[in-house]
Design a protein around this motif. Structure first.
Motif, short mmCIF file in Angstrom:
data_model
loop_
_atom_site.label_atom_id
_atom_site.label_comp_id
_atom_site.label_asym_id
_atom_site.label_seq_id
_atom_site.Cartn_x
_atom_site.Cartn_y
_atom_site.Cartn_z
N HIS A 84 0.80 -1.22 0.00
CA HIS A 84 0.00 0.00 0.00
C HIS A 84 0.84 1.28 0.00
O HIS A 84 0.34 2.33 -0.35
CB HIS A 84 -0.94 0.03 1.22
CG HIS A 84 -0.24 -0.07 2.54
ND1 HIS A 84 0.02 -1.26 3.15
CD2 HIS A 84 0.27 0.89 3.35
CE1 HIS A 84 0.64 -1.05 4.30
NE2 HIS A 84 0.81 0.24 4.44
N SER A 85 2.11 1.19 0.38
CA SER A 85 2.94 2.39 0.45
C SER A 85 3.60 2.68 -0.90
O SER A 85 3.91 1.77 -1.66
CB SER A 85 4.03 2.22 1.52
OG SER A 85 3.47 2.03 2.79
N GLY A 86 3.86 3.98 -1.15
CA GLY A 86 4.59 4.37 -2.35
C GLY A 86 3.71 4.44 -3.59
O GLY A 86 2.49 4.41 -3.52
N GLY A 87 4.39 4.54 -4.74
CA GLY A 87 3.70 4.70 -6.01
C GLY A 87 3.39 3.38 -6.68
O GLY A 87 3.58 2.29 -6.12
N THR A 88 2.93 3.48 -7.91
CA THR A 88 2.55 2.31 -8.70
C THR A 88 3.73 1.36 -8.87
O THR A 88 4.87 1.79 -9.08
CB THR A 88 2.04 2.76 -10.08
OG1 THR A 88 0.90 3.60 -9.90
CG2 THR A 88 1.67 1.56 -10.94
N GLU A 89 3.45 0.07 -8.79
CA GLU A 89 4.48 -0.95 -9.01
C GLU A 89 3.97 -1.96 -10.03
O GLU A 89 2.76 -2.12 -10.23
CB GLU A 89 4.82 -1.67 -7.71
CG GLU A 89 5.51 -0.77 -6.68
CD GLU A 89 5.97 -1.55 -5.46
OE1 GLU A 89 7.14 -1.98 -5.44
OE2 GLU A 89 5.16 -1.73 -4.53
N ASN A 90 4.91 -2.65 -10.66
CA ASN A 90 4.58 -3.59 -11.72
C ASN A 90 5.10 -4.98 -11.42
O ASN A 90 6.26 -5.14 -11.02
CB ASN A 90 5.16 -3.12 -13.06
CG ASN A 90 4.55 -1.83 -13.54
OD1 ASN A 90 3.36 -1.58 -13.32
ND2 ASN A 90 5.34 -0.99 -14.18
N GLN A 91 4.24 -5.97 -11.64
CA GLN A 91 4.57 -7.38 -11.54
C GLN A 91 5.34 -7.69 -10.26
O GLN A 91 6.53 -8.03 -10.27
CB GLN A 91 5.33 -7.85 -12.78
CG GLN A 91 4.39 -8.04 -13.96
CD GLN A 91 5.09 -8.55 -15.21
OE1 GLN A 91 5.59 -7.77 -15.98
NE2 GLN A 91 5.09 -9.85 -15.40
N ILE A 92 4.65 -7.60 -9.15
CA ILE A 92 5.24 -7.79 -7.83
C ILE A 92 4.84 -9.15 -7.27
O ILE A 92 3.70 -9.59 -7.36
CB ILE A 92 4.78 -6.66 -6.88
CG1 ILE A 92 5.37 -5.32 -7.34
CG2 ILE A 92 5.19 -6.96 -5.44
CD1 ILE A 92 6.88 -5.24 -7.32
N ASN A 93 5.82 -9.82 -6.67
CA ASN A 93 5.60 -11.04 -5.92
C ASN A 93 5.66 -10.66 -4.45
O ASN A 93 6.71 -10.25 -3.95
CB ASN A 93 6.69 -12.06 -6.27
CG ASN A 93 6.53 -13.38 -5.55
OD1 ASN A 93 6.36 -13.44 -4.35
ND2 ASN A 93 6.63 -14.47 -6.31
N ALA A 94 4.53 -10.75 -3.75
CA ALA A 94 4.45 -10.26 -2.37
C ALA A 94 5.45 -10.95 -1.45
O ALA A 94 6.02 -10.32 -0.55
CB ALA A 94 3.04 -10.42 -1.83
N LYS A 95 5.69 -12.23 -1.67
CA LYS A 95 6.65 -12.95 -0.83
C LYS A 95 8.08 -12.53 -1.15
O LYS A 95 8.85 -12.15 -0.26
CB LYS A 95 6.47 -14.46 -1.03
CG LYS A 95 7.51 -15.32 -0.30
CD LYS A 95 7.38 -15.22 1.20
CE LYS A 95 8.43 -16.06 1.93
NZ LYS A 95 8.38 -17.49 1.60
N ASN A 96 8.44 -12.61 -2.41
CA ASN A 96 9.84 -12.35 -2.78
C ASN A 96 10.21 -10.88 -2.71
O ASN A 96 11.31 -10.52 -2.25
CB ASN A 96 10.11 -12.87 -4.19
CG ASN A 96 9.96 -14.37 -4.30
OD1 ASN A 96 9.95 -15.08 -3.31
ND2 ASN A 96 9.82 -14.86 -5.53
N ASP A 97 9.31 -10.01 -3.18
CA ASP A 97 9.66 -8.59 -3.29
C ASP A 97 9.35 -7.79 -2.03
O ASP A 97 9.96 -6.75 -1.80
CB ASP A 97 8.92 -7.97 -4.48
CG ASP A 97 9.28 -8.62 -5.80
OD1 ASP A 97 10.46 -8.96 -5.97
OD2 ASP A 97 8.39 -8.79 -6.65
N HIS A 123 -1.94 -6.34 2.14
CA HIS A 123 -2.83 -5.18 2.04
C HIS A 123 -2.45 -4.34 0.82
O HIS A 123 -1.33 -3.86 0.70
CB HIS A 123 -2.73 -4.32 3.30
CG HIS A 123 -3.63 -3.11 3.26
ND1 HIS A 123 -4.94 -3.18 2.85
CD2 HIS A 123 -3.39 -1.81 3.56
CE1 HIS A 123 -5.48 -1.98 2.91
NE2 HIS A 123 -4.57 -1.13 3.33
N VAL A 124 -3.42 -4.17 -0.08
CA VAL A 124 -3.21 -3.47 -1.35
C VAL A 124 -4.04 -2.20 -1.33
O VAL A 124 -5.27 -2.26 -1.22
CB VAL A 124 -3.63 -4.35 -2.54
CG1 VAL A 124 -3.37 -3.61 -3.86
CG2 VAL A 124 -2.90 -5.69 -2.52
N ASN A 125 -3.36 -1.05 -1.43
CA ASN A 125 -4.13 0.20 -1.47
C ASN A 125 -3.46 1.21 -2.39
O ASN A 125 -3.37 2.40 -2.09
CB ASN A 125 -4.29 0.79 -0.06
CG ASN A 125 -5.50 1.70 0.04
OD1 ASN A 125 -6.54 1.42 -0.57
ND2 ASN A 125 -5.38 2.79 0.78
#
Length: 519
Positions: A84-97, A123-125
């Motif tokens: 939820h923090s920061g700007g737009t991100e692309n193709q993220i793996n919640a565990k690895n990244d 949590h995605v915002n």
């Protein structure tokens, strides 16, 4: 591991082992309203998931008021993964990244993170999209060499300098044989014991002028023949200039670089074929790749949960500003030559990928999960045969699908044919897709080429998909050749085959929620 279930007495040390020490061994400090309790308002997660705006230590543990040992049976540590923090991100793996880089918050704040037995809340915002790279991926060589018919070559002109430098002589030797022999009006040039050529002139150029042989002083005259010294020079220097890339009779690019990419093809300068003071000709290497990343697939997701070890449960919470969208598929290239169907449109990518069995997905009001839309197919090319005047027309490129980001439009068919008496009309490129906004955000297909006032007309590229249009196949040429198929739409939610997912939706979901396969 989670705290044991009821049936036997519970010690404070067992609570501390799961949730950490709070300083005073006070059950009250495990209530969310305690001033010592931290990480209880994470993004908008507390507001949208629990009354009062605070996250509990775990579901069922009081946030205020009376609290007892019995409230802790079967409870487990809650950890929020920060998407939820920061700007737009692309193709993220919640565990690895995220998890592996400690982008997490332990609810309560009394200990560090632990994986085994914990309840994981992703949590995605904010916005998540996908990455498209139209020049990466695995290239396959489709031509490597030089030919005159059809013309396949690279020609360099306009370079600076270019001078002959002496590498031998002028001199004469017997072993090895280095000389020029003149007999009956013909000069025979011998260098390092090998006859390199003959000429009626006192100068001989070979390898397109890259090496030059000439006579030196007279050594002997036998009456029947004259023997001269030999001088050997090589053409060197001459940097810069421009490279004109020609493939199957058509000039595809003119640039100062020794490698260039046009649409899904990469052209590279090869081995020198001929060399003169004013121009050089090289072999041409042609490579081709389909689409972006070599992996543009519906299985690719903007956000994946990742795979976890021995966690208690997983929840993905999409907040009211959360927006997870797949990328749009690239449009297919229009057909080249005669009667080709063009290239398929590429599929859109997917939004959310679930890689943990039993995951619960909650979408708050205002939250969005949306598929990427497929790219349009390339239009067919065409050939019209008339005596002495064959005509060809390229197909239009397919439009890119809407998505985050939108897919690129496909190139129009631009190359001619193998027939020397043909003319060619190129197809137009397809338009690129845009971020979905409730309408026609896909790219339109490019027009097919029109050669001879309707004698040869390539097919129009298919439109990409969006919220109003399904992705469409490329059109047929006026000679009946069919266009290429469109790419499929991605999914809103994908899962590993056999996994269960519970969905609680108060927001917006566009696309399948039951698709399987996560890459």
């Amino acid at each position: 591991m989670a705290i044991k279930s009821s049936g036997s007495s519970l010690s404070f040390s067992e609570i501390e082992a799961e949730f950490g020490q709070n300083g005073l061994r006070s059950l009250g400090r495990y209530r969310a309203n305690s001033i010592h309790f931290t990480n209880k308002t994470v993004g908008d997660l507390g507001r949208i998931t629990s009354p009062g705006g605070y996250l509990p230590l775990d579901v069922g543990i009081p946030k205020e008021g009376e609290i007892a040992f019995s409230d802790f049976y079967s409870k487990k540590l809650n950890i929020v993964v920060d998407c939820h923090s920061g700007g737009t991100e692309n193709q993220i793996n919640a565990k690895n990244d995220k998890w592996n880089n400690n982008s997490v918050m332990v609810v309560g704040g009394y200990r560090s993170k632990k994986e085994s037995g914990s309840r994981i809340i992703i949590h995605v915002n904010k916005a998540f999209g996908s990455s498209l790279n139209s020049t990466t991926g695995s290239y396959t060589t489709i031509f490597n060499g030089f030919s005159v018919s059809p013309v396949n070559r690279v020609r360099q002109t306009g370079f600076s300098g270019g001078n002959y430098n002496t590498i031998y002589g002028p001199t004469y030797s017997i072993s090895p044989v280095n000389r020029v022999r003149l007999q009956n009006g013909t000069y025979t040039f011998t260098y390092n014991t090998s006859v390199v050529g003959t000429s009626t002139s006192s100068t001989l150029e070979v390898s397109g002028g890259s090496t030059r042989y000439s006579i030196g002083a007279l050594v002997t005259d036998t009456g029947n023949a004259q023997i001269y010294e030999i001088k050997v020079e090589e053409l060197t220097g001459g940097g810069g200039g421009t490279y004109q890339y020609t493939y199957i009779n058509s000039v595809v690019a003119t640039t100062g670089a020794t490698q260039t990419t046009v649409s899904n093809r990469r052209y590279t300068v090869g081995t020198l074929v001929s060399n003169t003071v004013n121009s050089r000709t090289y072999e041409i290497k042609v490579e081709e790749t389909s689409g972006s990343s070599g992996s543009q697939s519906t299985n690719n997701c903007a956000l994946k949960t990742g795979t976890w070890n021995s966690i208690s449960s997983m929840v993905v919470d999409i907040g009211d500003s959360g927006k997870v969208e797949g990328a749009g598929g690239n449009g297919g290239r229009g057909g080249d030559h005669h009667g080709q169907s063009g290239e398929f449109g590429l599929p859109g990518m997917s939004a959310l990928g679930i890689q943990h069995n039993g995951t619960t997905v909650n979408i708050s009001s205002g939250g969005i999960l949306r598929c990427g839309y497929g790219g349009g197919g390339g239009g067919a090319s065409c050939k019209d045969e008339d005596p002495g005047a064959d005509r060809t027309a390229g197909g239009g490129g397919g439009g890119g699908g809407a998505g985050s980001p939108g897919g690129a439009g496909g190139a129009g068919g631009t190359e001619g044919t193998f027939w020397g008496n043909s003319s060619h009309a190129s197809g137009g490129a397809g338009g690129s897709g845009q971020l979905p906004a409730g309408g026609e955000q896909s790219g339109a297909g490019g027009n097919g080429g029109n050669n001879g006032n309707g004698e040869a007309v390539g097919g129009t590229g298919g439109r990409g998909g969006d919220e109003e249009n399904a992705p469409s196949a490329g059109g047929a040429s006026n000679k009946g050749n069919g266009g290429a198929a469109a790419g499929a739409n991605g999914a809103a939610i994908r899962r590993v085959s056999g996994y269960s997912v519970t969905i609680n939706n108060s927001g917006s979901i566009t696309g399948s929620t039951s698709a399987t396969g996560v890459a």
